[in-house]
Design an enzyme around this catalytic site. Sequence first.
Site, mmCIF file in Angstrom:
data_model
loop_
_atom_site.group_PDB
_atom_site.id
_atom_site.type_symbol
_atom_site.label_atom_id
_atom_site.label_comp_id
_atom_site.label_asym_id
_atom_site.label_seq_id
_atom_site.Cartn_x
_atom_site.Cartn_y
_atom_site.Cartn_z
ATOM 1 N N ILE A 1 0.841 -1.205 0.000
ATOM 2 C CA ILE A 1 0.000 0.000 0.000
ATOM 3 C C ILE A 1 0.876 1.255 0.000
ATOM 4 O O ILE A 1 0.635 2.189 -0.776
ATOM 5 C CB ILE A 1 -0.959 -0.005 1.219
ATOM 6 C CG1 ILE A 1 -1.926 -1.195 1.096
ATOM 7 C CG2 ILE A 1 -1.728 1.299 1.321
ATOM 8 C CD1 ILE A 1 -2.770 -1.471 2.332
ATOM 9 N N THR B 1 -4.587 5.351 7.429
ATOM 10 C CA THR B 1 -5.536 4.401 6.818
ATOM 11 C C THR B 1 -5.077 2.975 7.144
ATOM 12 O O THR B 1 -5.459 2.037 6.472
ATOM 13 C CB THR B 1 -5.612 4.576 5.281
ATOM 14 O OG1 THR B 1 -4.299 4.446 4.737
ATOM 15 C CG2 THR B 1 -6.211 5.912 4.890
ATOM 16 N N SER B 2 -4.244 2.849 8.188
ATOM 17 C CA SER B 2 -3.645 1.537 8.453
ATOM 18 C C SER B 2 -4.339 0.808 9.610
ATOM 19 O O SER B 2 -5.163 -0.077 9.367
ATOM 20 C CB SER B 2 -2.155 1.712 8.689
ATOM 21 O OG SER B 2 -1.507 0.502 8.440
ATOM 22 N N ARG B 3 -4.014 1.154 10.834
ATOM 23 C CA ARG B 3 -4.693 0.586 12.001
ATOM 24 C C ARG B 3 -4.775 1.662 13.074
ATOM 25 O O ARG B 3 -3.809 2.404 13.301
ATOM 26 C CB ARG B 3 -3.936 -0.636 12.552
ATOM 27 C CG ARG B 3 -4.144 -1.918 11.768
ATOM 28 C CD ARG B 3 -5.580 -2.470 11.847
ATOM 29 N NE ARG B 3 -5.761 -3.680 11.068
ATOM 30 C CZ ARG B 3 -6.201 -3.747 9.806
ATOM 31 N NH1 ARG B 3 -6.506 -2.648 9.146
ATOM 32 N NH2 ARG B 3 -6.356 -4.905 9.201
ATOM 33 N N HIS C 1 -13.449 3.022 8.272
ATOM 34 C CA HIS C 1 -12.724 1.855 7.750
ATOM 35 C C HIS C 1 -13.287 1.414 6.396
ATOM 36 O O HIS C 1 -13.692 0.268 6.221
ATOM 37 C CB HIS C 1 -12.755 0.696 8.757
ATOM 38 C CG HIS C 1 -11.501 -0.143 8.685
ATOM 39 N ND1 HIS C 1 -10.810 -0.544 9.788
ATOM 40 C CD2 HIS C 1 -10.820 -0.637 7.626
ATOM 41 C CE1 HIS C 1 -9.757 -1.258 9.429
ATOM 42 N NE2 HIS C 1 -9.751 -1.322 8.101
ATOM 43 N N GLN C 2 -13.306 2.355 5.474
ATOM 44 C CA GLN C 2 -13.885 2.065 4.162
ATOM 45 C C GLN C 2 -12.832 2.046 3.054
ATOM 46 O O GLN C 2 -13.178 1.871 1.884
ATOM 47 C CB GLN C 2 -14.977 3.075 3.805
ATOM 48 C CG GLN C 2 -14.465 4.476 3.452
ATOM 49 C CD GLN C 2 -15.558 5.377 2.911
ATOM 50 O OE1 GLN C 2 -16.345 5.926 3.676
ATOM 51 N NE2 GLN C 2 -15.615 5.553 1.604
ATOM 52 N N ALA C 3 -11.544 2.214 3.412
ATOM 53 C CA ALA C 3 -10.527 2.330 2.364
ATOM 54 C C ALA C 3 -10.499 1.103 1.450
ATOM 55 O O ALA C 3 -10.205 1.208 0.260
ATOM 56 C CB ALA C 3 -9.153 2.562 2.989
ATOM 57 N N PHE C 4 -10.844 -0.063 2.003
ATOM 58 C CA PHE C 4 -10.784 -1.296 1.193
ATOM 59 C C PHE C 4 -11.991 -1.439 0.270
ATOM 60 O O PHE C 4 -12.028 -2.345 -0.558
ATOM 61 C CB PHE C 4 -10.750 -2.534 2.128
ATOM 62 C CG PHE C 4 -12.085 -2.783 2.789
ATOM 63 C CD1 PHE C 4 -12.479 -2.058 3.894
ATOM 64 C CD2 PHE C 4 -12.964 -3.712 2.260
ATOM 65 C CE1 PHE C 4 -13.730 -2.255 4.476
ATOM 66 C CE2 PHE C 4 -14.218 -3.923 2.835
ATOM 67 C CZ PHE C 4 -14.597 -3.182 3.945
ATOM 68 N N GLU D 1 -12.477 1.495 17.323
ATOM 69 C CA GLU D 1 -13.514 1.407 16.278
ATOM 70 C C GLU D 1 -14.399 0.166 16.379
ATOM 71 O O GLU D 1 -15.498 0.130 15.819
ATOM 72 C CB GLU D 1 -12.868 1.444 14.881
ATOM 73 C CG GLU D 1 -12.098 0.174 14.515
ATOM 74 C CD GLU D 1 -11.475 0.225 13.123
ATOM 75 O OE1 GLU D 1 -10.810 1.226 12.804
ATOM 76 O OE2 GLU D 1 -11.666 -0.748 12.362
ATOM 77 N N ASP E 1 -9.052 6.742 8.632
ATOM 78 C CA ASP E 1 -9.990 5.709 8.180
ATOM 79 C C ASP E 1 -10.111 4.625 9.247
ATOM 80 O O ASP E 1 -10.888 3.690 9.095
ATOM 81 C CB ASP E 1 -9.504 5.099 6.855
ATOM 82 C CG ASP E 1 -10.531 4.132 6.276
ATOM 83 O OD1 ASP E 1 -11.703 4.525 6.150
ATOM 84 O OD2 ASP E 1 -10.170 2.973 5.973
HETATM 85 P P1 NAD Z 1 2.682 -4.920 3.609
HETATM 86 O O1 NAD Z 1 3.022 -6.079 4.482
HETATM 87 O O2 NAD Z 1 2.817 -5.062 2.132
HETATM 88 O O3 NAD Z 1 3.565 -3.659 4.040
HETATM 89 C C1 NAD Z 1 3.768 -3.282 5.367
HETATM 90 C C2 NAD Z 1 5.129 -2.601 5.431
HETATM 91 O O4 NAD Z 1 5.298 -2.081 6.742
HETATM 92 C C3 NAD Z 1 6.302 -3.564 5.156
HETATM 93 O O5 NAD Z 1 7.139 -3.037 4.147
HETATM 94 C C4 NAD Z 1 7.000 -3.638 6.506
HETATM 95 O O6 NAD Z 1 8.424 -3.801 6.374
HETATM 96 C C5 NAD Z 1 6.656 -2.285 7.086
HETATM 97 N N1 NAD Z 1 6.872 -2.204 8.523
HETATM 98 C C6 NAD Z 1 6.879 -3.217 9.433
HETATM 99 N N2 NAD Z 1 7.182 -2.724 10.651
HETATM 100 C C7 NAD Z 1 7.368 -1.385 10.490
HETATM 101 C C8 NAD Z 1 7.717 -0.337 11.385
HETATM 102 N N3 NAD Z 1 7.969 -0.580 12.678
HETATM 103 N N4 NAD Z 1 7.805 0.906 10.885
HETATM 104 C C9 NAD Z 1 7.593 1.159 9.572
HETATM 105 N N5 NAD Z 1 7.276 0.201 8.678
HETATM 106 C C10 NAD Z 1 7.159 -1.050 9.143
HETATM 107 O O7 NAD Z 1 1.210 -4.493 4.019
HETATM 108 P P2 NAD Z 1 0.192 -3.604 3.171
HETATM 109 O O8 NAD Z 1 -0.650 -4.492 2.335
HETATM 110 O O9 NAD Z 1 0.930 -2.475 2.543
HETATM 111 O O10 NAD Z 1 -0.753 -3.078 4.352
HETATM 112 C C11 NAD Z 1 -0.283 -2.154 5.312
HETATM 113 C C12 NAD Z 1 -1.325 -2.006 6.405
HETATM 114 O O11 NAD Z 1 -2.512 -1.389 5.860
HETATM 115 C C13 NAD Z 1 -1.858 -3.340 6.965
HETATM 116 O O12 NAD Z 1 -1.019 -3.826 7.988
HETATM 117 C C14 NAD Z 1 -3.212 -2.970 7.492
HETATM 118 O O13 NAD Z 1 -3.060 -2.593 8.846
HETATM 119 C C15 NAD Z 1 -3.601 -1.725 6.680
HETATM 120 N N6 NAD Z 1 -4.796 -1.955 5.834
HETATM 121 C C16 NAD Z 1 -5.844 -1.103 5.969
HETATM 122 C C17 NAD Z 1 -6.985 -1.277 5.181
HETATM 123 C C18 NAD Z 1 -8.184 -0.348 5.269
HETATM 124 O O14 NAD Z 1 -9.252 -0.661 4.731
HETATM 125 N N7 NAD Z 1 -8.077 0.810 5.920
HETATM 126 C C19 NAD Z 1 -7.026 -2.326 4.266
HETATM 127 C C20 NAD Z 1 -5.904 -3.169 4.135
HETATM 128 C C21 NAD Z 1 -4.791 -2.966 4.927
#
Ligand code: NAD
Length: 330
Positions: free
Chosen positions: A155, A232-234, A295-298, A263, A258
């Site tokens: 992402i 938009t992560s967690r 939490h609608q990004a997906f 939540e 997001d």
């Molecule tokens: P991914 O595994 O491809 O990438 C995650 C990256 O984070 C990796 O490159 C990893 O090395 C890095 N990382 C690990 N520890 C770290 C740290 N301490 N500091 C900085 N970077 C670090 O995952 P992705 O598919 O890119 O997804 C990322 C996150 O997005 C998921 O973990 C999830 O929480 C979130 N997500 C949110 C939604 C949404 O609808 N809002 C949907 C999917 C995923």
Amino acid sequence: MQIVFFSTQAYDRESFLSQPALSDCELVFQQPKLTVDTAVLAAGAEVVCAFINDDLSAAVLEKLAAGGTRLIALRSAGYNHIDLEAAKRLALAVVHVPSYSPHAIAEHTIALILALNRHLNRAYNRTREGDFSLRGLTGFDLVNKTVGIIGTGQIGAAFARIMAGFGCRLLAYDPYPNPEVIALGAEYLPLEQLFPQAHIVSLHCPLSPATHHLINPQTLALMQKGSMLINTSRGALVDTPAVIEALKTGHLGHLGLDVYEEEADLFFSDLSDYPLQDDVLARLLTFPNVIITAHQAFLTREALAGIASTTLLNVAAWRRGQPQNLVQPG
Ligand code: NAD
């Protein structure tokens, strides 16, 4: 064989039922969230399909295992919400969807940035009220601004490509630098050097003990006055009360979320008939420079199709005794 789905919405049923059916497999869609009390709905089902706000603590996994469940198929990429040690102890296999559409989340991140920068939330409301004034709606050009990307996996890399297209300078932090992101011209820096330089900070790393409250009073203090933070992560990557303090003083200029640490009991439900019980979220919602989506990004057609197809392929592979996309304790 039965797959019992928890926390389902109409769009889940639609996307899973549009996929080629697995032979001898019944899909049972339950609306309630998975909890200790609702686990009984999966009694006798070999496979349970869970989403991000389902409770997958040891107590719930014990109930599922006792009811005959052998596979937990997460229909999400993130797996921070499952007790993997307990799953292992109970001989429950766990699979997830490592990739569906990183573009869906990256593009929603852009939507938040543009809406915040150009005050679209305020402009939308104003014009509908017949107020065509522009007071307070000044934004900034994105070209030549510095964007700090924390986490440059799938992402983060998709987001970096789009921001490079806007002509932004890219800074990144990730323990494992991504050559594709370096090729876009990004410079990897330690966090304490990234925060002070970034006009926009966007979080794309997983939630783990190392990243819990990554945004806290100390890291907020390192950020530029007036900068923008997007998550938009967690939710638990951000210490929300600390962010509220930074918004109150004006140190943080814009916030796009997001995801929200608390939540689980709020998002994905229509609570508009009830008083909001979460005072922290209620305070956040008072700021004109904050946009929160639930939490609608997906939520794109392509991402839903990808989630459904990989989840069913994961189940089929596990059934053949060749599991794929397994998640194991770290
Ligand atoms: P991914 O595994 O491809 O990438 C995650 C990256 O984070 C990796 O490159 C990893 O090395 C890095 N990382 C690990 N520890 C770290 C740290 N301490 N500091 C900085 N970077 C670090 O995952 P992705 O598919 O890119 O997804 C990322 C996150 O997005 C998921 O973990 C999830 O929480 C979130 N997500 C949110 C939604 C949404 O609808 N809002 C949907 C999917 C995923």
